[in-house]
Design an enzyme around this catalytic site. Structure first.
Site, short mmCIF file in Angstrom:
data_model
loop_
_atom_site.label_atom_id
_atom_site.label_comp_id
_atom_site.label_asym_id
_atom_site.label_seq_id
_atom_site.Cartn_x
_atom_site.Cartn_y
_atom_site.Cartn_z
CG ASP A 110 -0.28 -0.25 2.53
OD1 ASP A 110 0.90 -0.66 2.56
OD2 ASP A 110 -0.94 -0.05 3.57
CG ASP A 130 -2.70 5.19 3.75
OD1 ASP A 130 -3.88 5.42 4.07
OD2 ASP A 130 -2.37 4.21 3.06
#
Length: 261
Positions: A110, A130
């Site tokens: 990710d 994030d």
């Protein structure tokens, strides 16, 4: 149409992408025991509700930080969509960016996908924040290289630990305190809201400030993840919010893999 699958520690996100535009997205709790057949039944119903045909999917790419979930997702692509899926980070969907860290193989998919997408959208040095199971702060330099970052406990994880370890503390929602002007709570719940919310804001502002000082050049801060907009209300550290950065990274990687074959 591309089916992009982002398998995180807490949730899996399935997104239909066409010409880099996200046409639909769905979220399900991550459970490595869930079979390809279970995914297929769930997805088939959602595709129909959104007016899409299963046969319109001609490509699948998977990015995962949960190795045990990968096999059933690959079976889903082969059995129900009739395509060989690409797996982010594996040939032919190699990263194609420099991972300038001590242990490149340990960087989560990710985070690399976020770096790919952020660099494609924004110029210069970037800090990508994030909000997931963990909150990560990643440095992507002006050339697109991933240079490292920070991993902090996610806010939900922090709250879960607090409530689990302290028997008398109640479960609270993650939201900004009602009184933005005071950091002195008058009730237990108010004090928890203040500690969780403003404590997290202070942590983010402090870490981003330290990263900027170490970078020593102008840097743009890009935020992604579901809680980014919640915190953006009360801090000015984010220059821009990109809610679908990981999915965008998957779509870019799929396109690059296709052009390289």
């Amino acid at each position: 149409m591309l089916l992009a699958i982002d398998a995180g520690n807490t949730n899996l996100v399935f997104a239909l992408v066409e010409d880099r535009v996200i046409r639909a997205r769905w979220r399900i709790a991550t459970d490595p025991r869930r079979t390809a057949d279970e995914y297929a039944v769930w997805l088939h119903q959602l595709l129909q509700l959104e007016g899409h045909e299963r046969g319109a999917v001609d490509g699948v790419i998977i990015g995962t930080v949960v190795p045990r979930a990968l096999h059933n997702l690959e079976v889903l692509a082969l059995k129900y969509f009739g395509v060989e899926p690409l797996v982010a980070g594996q040939a032919p969907a190699d990263w194609r960016i420099e991972l300038d860290v001590a242990e490149p193989k340990t960087v989560g998919a990710d985070r690399v996908l976020n770096a790919i997408a952020a660099h494609a959208i924004h110029e210069g040095d970037l800090i990508v924040v994030d909000f997931g199971t963990a909150t990560t702060f990643d440095l992507v330099d002006y050339s697109g290289a991933y240079k490292g970052g920070i991993i902090a406990p996610g806010i939900n994880l922090s709250l879960d630990a607090l409530v689990t370890a302290a028997a008398k503390l109640p479960r609270i929602a993650i939201e900004a305190p009602e009184n933005d002007l005071s950091v002195i709570g008058r009730t237990t719940e108010d004090q928890m809201h203040i500690g969780i919310y403003w404590g997290y804001v202070a942590m983010m502002e402090g870490l981003v400030s330290r990263m900027k000082e170490e970078i020593g050049r102008p840097v743009k801060v890009v935020a992604t993840g579901g809680l980014a907009t919640l915190f953006d209300q009360h801090t000015d550290i984010f220059d821009v919010i990109e809610p679908d950065l990981t999915i965008q990274g998957l779509a870019l990687l799929y396109k690059r893999a296709g052009s390289a074959t």
